[in-house]
Enzyme design. Sequence first.
Site, PDB file in Angstrom:
ATOM      1  N   ASP A  10     -35.095 102.477  62.871  1.00  0.00           N
ATOM      2  CA  ASP A  10     -35.512 101.584  63.963  1.00  0.00           C
ATOM      3  C   ASP A  10     -35.680 102.387  65.261  1.00  0.00           C
ATOM      4  O   ASP A  10     -35.007 102.167  66.254  1.00  0.00           O
ATOM      5  CB  ASP A  10     -34.507 100.433  64.165  1.00  0.00           C
ATOM      6  CG  ASP A  10     -33.121 100.916  64.586  1.00  0.00           C
ATOM      7  OD1 ASP A  10     -32.408 100.119  65.236  1.00  0.00           O
ATOM      8  OD2 ASP A  10     -32.762 102.087  64.310  1.00  0.00           O
ATOM      9  N   ASP A  15     -32.996 107.840  66.147  1.00  0.00           N
ATOM     10  CA  ASP A  15     -33.772 107.747  64.900  1.00  0.00           C
ATOM     11  C   ASP A  15     -34.877 108.807  64.889  1.00  0.00           C
ATOM     12  O   ASP A  15     -35.181 109.396  63.854  1.00  0.00           O
ATOM     13  CB  ASP A  15     -34.435 106.383  64.779  1.00  0.00           C
ATOM     14  CG  ASP A  15     -33.468 105.226  64.810  1.00  0.00           C
ATOM     15  OD1 ASP A  15     -32.996 104.882  65.907  1.00  0.00           O
ATOM     16  OD2 ASP A  15     -33.165 104.679  63.731  1.00  0.00           O
ATOM     17  N   ASN A  39     -33.286  98.499  67.241  1.00  0.00           N
ATOM     18  CA  ASN A  39     -33.255  98.959  68.643  1.00  0.00           C
ATOM     19  C   ASN A  39     -34.318  98.263  69.469  1.00  0.00           C
ATOM     20  O   ASN A  39     -34.183  98.075  70.672  1.00  0.00           O
ATOM     21  CB  ASN A  39     -33.505 100.469  68.704  1.00  0.00           C
ATOM     22  CG  ASN A  39     -32.283 101.254  68.302  1.00  0.00           C
ATOM     23  OD1 ASN A  39     -31.161 100.858  68.595  1.00  0.00           O
ATOM     24  ND2 ASN A  39     -32.490 102.350  67.588  1.00  0.00           N
ATOM     25  N   THR A 124     -31.000 104.196  59.099  1.00  0.00           N
ATOM     26  CA  THR A 124     -30.422 104.460  60.423  1.00  0.00           C
ATOM     27  C   THR A 124     -30.606 103.274  61.368  1.00  0.00           C
ATOM     28  O   THR A 124     -30.563 103.424  62.589  1.00  0.00           O
ATOM     29  CB  THR A 124     -31.059 105.718  61.053  1.00  0.00           C
ATOM     30  OG1 THR A 124     -32.471 105.490  61.203  1.00  0.00           O
ATOM     31  CG2 THR A 124     -30.821 106.947  60.203  1.00  0.00           C
ATOM     32  N   PHE A 165     -23.627  98.308  66.445  1.00  0.00           N
ATOM     33  CA  PHE A 165     -24.882  97.560  66.597  1.00  0.00           C
ATOM     34  C   PHE A 165     -25.603  97.277  65.277  1.00  0.00           C
ATOM     35  O   PHE A 165     -26.032  96.152  65.021  1.00  0.00           O
ATOM     36  CB  PHE A 165     -25.823  98.327  67.548  1.00  0.00           C
ATOM     37  CG  PHE A 165     -27.174  97.680  67.690  1.00  0.00           C
ATOM     38  CD1 PHE A 165     -28.261  98.180  66.985  1.00  0.00           C
ATOM     39  CD2 PHE A 165     -27.352  96.559  68.492  1.00  0.00           C
ATOM     40  CE1 PHE A 165     -29.520  97.566  67.097  1.00  0.00           C
ATOM     41  CE2 PHE A 165     -28.594  95.942  68.613  1.00  0.00           C
ATOM     42  CZ  PHE A 165     -29.679  96.443  67.907  1.00  0.00           C
ATOM     43  N   ASN A 166     -25.792  98.295  64.423  1.00  0.00           N
ATOM     44  CA  ASN A 166     -26.538  98.073  63.178  1.00  0.00           C
ATOM     45  C   ASN A 166     -25.811  97.083  62.275  1.00  0.00           C
ATOM     46  O   ASN A 166     -26.425  96.242  61.621  1.00  0.00           O
ATOM     47  CB  ASN A 166     -26.758  99.394  62.428  1.00  0.00           C
ATOM     48  CG  ASN A 166     -27.731 100.318  63.134  1.00  0.00           C
ATOM     49  OD1 ASN A 166     -28.593  99.859  63.885  1.00  0.00           O
ATOM     50  ND2 ASN A 166     -27.575 101.613  62.921  1.00  0.00           N
ATOM     51  N   HIS A 239     -26.311 109.608  67.086  1.00  0.00           N
ATOM     52  CA  HIS A 239     -25.775 108.987  65.859  1.00  0.00           C
ATOM     53  C   HIS A 239     -26.576 109.354  64.594  1.00  0.00           C
ATOM     54  O   HIS A 239     -26.036 109.904  63.649  1.00  0.00           O
ATOM     55  CB  HIS A 239     -25.813 107.460  65.976  1.00  0.00           C
ATOM     56  CG  HIS A 239     -25.258 106.873  67.228  1.00  0.00           C
ATOM     57  ND1 HIS A 239     -23.908 106.632  67.418  1.00  0.00           N
ATOM     58  CD2 HIS A 239     -25.885 106.453  68.360  1.00  0.00           C
ATOM     59  CE1 HIS A 239     -23.735 106.072  68.596  1.00  0.00           C
ATOM     60  NE2 HIS A 239     -24.909 105.955  69.189  1.00  0.00           N
ATOM     61  N   ASP A 240     -27.847 108.970  64.572  1.00  0.00           N
ATOM     62  CA  ASP A 240     -28.589 108.853  63.318  1.00  0.00           C
ATOM     63  C   ASP A 240     -28.789 110.140  62.523  1.00  0.00           C
ATOM     64  O   ASP A 240     -28.704 110.125  61.287  1.00  0.00           O
ATOM     65  CB  ASP A 240     -29.955 108.203  63.594  1.00  0.00           C
ATOM     66  CG  ASP A 240     -29.804 106.740  63.993  1.00  0.00           C
ATOM     67  OD1 ASP A 240     -30.702 106.210  64.662  1.00  0.00           O
ATOM     68  OD2 ASP A 240     -28.774 106.125  63.638  1.00  0.00           O
TER      69      ASP A 240
HETATM   70  O1  RIB Z   1     -24.876 101.982  67.083  1.00  0.00           O
HETATM   71  C1  RIB Z   1     -25.756 103.065  66.967  1.00  0.00           C
HETATM   72  C2  RIB Z   1     -26.904 102.737  66.068  1.00  0.00           C
HETATM   73  O2  RIB Z   1     -27.614 101.619  66.577  1.00  0.00           O
HETATM   74  C3  RIB Z   1     -27.945 103.866  65.972  1.00  0.00           C
HETATM   75  O3  RIB Z   1     -28.592 103.797  64.740  1.00  0.00           O
HETATM   76  C4  RIB Z   1     -28.908 103.522  67.064  1.00  0.00           C
HETATM   77  O4  RIB Z   1     -30.219 104.055  66.823  1.00  0.00           O
HETATM   78  C5  RIB Z   1     -28.929 102.027  66.962  1.00  0.00           C
HETATM   79  O5  RIB Z   1     -29.833 101.675  65.919  1.00  0.00           O
HETATM   80 CA    CA Z   2     -31.068 103.674  64.657  1.00  0.00          CA
END
Ligand code: RIB
Ligand code: CA
Length: 310
Positions: A10, A15, A39, A124, A165-166, A239-240
């Site tokens: 996303d 990403d 996102n 991701t 979040f994801n 993160h990703d």
């Molecule tokens: O919480 C971080 C995640 O949420 C990452 O994948 C970032 O790109 C968002 O999608």
């Molecule tokens: Ca992401």
Amino acid sequence: MTTPIILDCDPGHDDVFAIWLAAGDPAIELRAITTVGGNGRLEHTTLNARIACTVAGIEGVPIAAGAAGPLAGELHPADWIHGDNALGGPVLPEPTVPLDERDAITFMRDVIEASAEPITIVATGPLTNVAVLLRDHAELAPRIARIVWMGGSTTRGNVTPYAEFNAWTDPEAIKIALDSGVDFTMVGLNISHQALITREVRDRLSAIGTPLSAFGVELLEFFCSTYERAERMPDGPLHDPITVALLADPAVATTVRTRIDVELDGTETRGATSTDLIDILGREHNATVALDLDVDRFWGLIERSLRALG
Ligand code: RIB
Ligand code: CA
């Protein structure tokens, strides 16, 4: 020996670096990219995936758009981090990379069925596309080597005190993935917050001295600015790409087998990934979780991929 993957994402700043690492690392064969609302709204995350490939000169990797929102509830894009277009910061060029006309689920099915060997799915963003694939095409599960997902956390959340979040965006999708029996690895905030985009990291990537590295650092400057404002973290966590790095160079992080359950009903805790690292509940292990990152090794992989893409 390369690992064939589908990258479901996303984009989103981090990403984009996962796309670049997947395309630039010699140990990974990036077979396909699929996009999901997360996102940003799907039209933005899909456009941004095409832009990420365009600026890096990644050609011949098909891209297909998937779910606009979660299995249940509404999408709440993370614009407070990624901006209104989900890729705030640099001026974005028009993409030259086309969009496949198939929907992501049909596309993933076709890629998996056409593969001589099992495919790894790297996800991701919210797991909506992966869950729909597993729900509607369960016969493909044996042909999916593993799912490696950036999301969740063995500790606290980032969109609520307990939900990342994801995971928070689509917790029902996590349950489908965990129950599918496909080998599942969680790369959560507990490890991704070790991948901090410090000034030294930004300078190290700037020193590559290519238009791509300059574009990437502009993305990172924006991402760090919003992280500082939203989470009081001046060095945002990338993160990703840890998902891809784990496949490219397994020594980049430690992992353990454990038990993960996802909260679907908690008033305050919906989306929490309850990770029973010390087997308090004695439930059967159903996942692998990444714990400790070899930070310099990780940034070395990122730098090498940017240099490889030129
Ligand atoms: O919480 C971080 C995640 O949420 C990452 O994948 C970032 O790109 C968002 O999608
Ligand atoms: Ca992401």
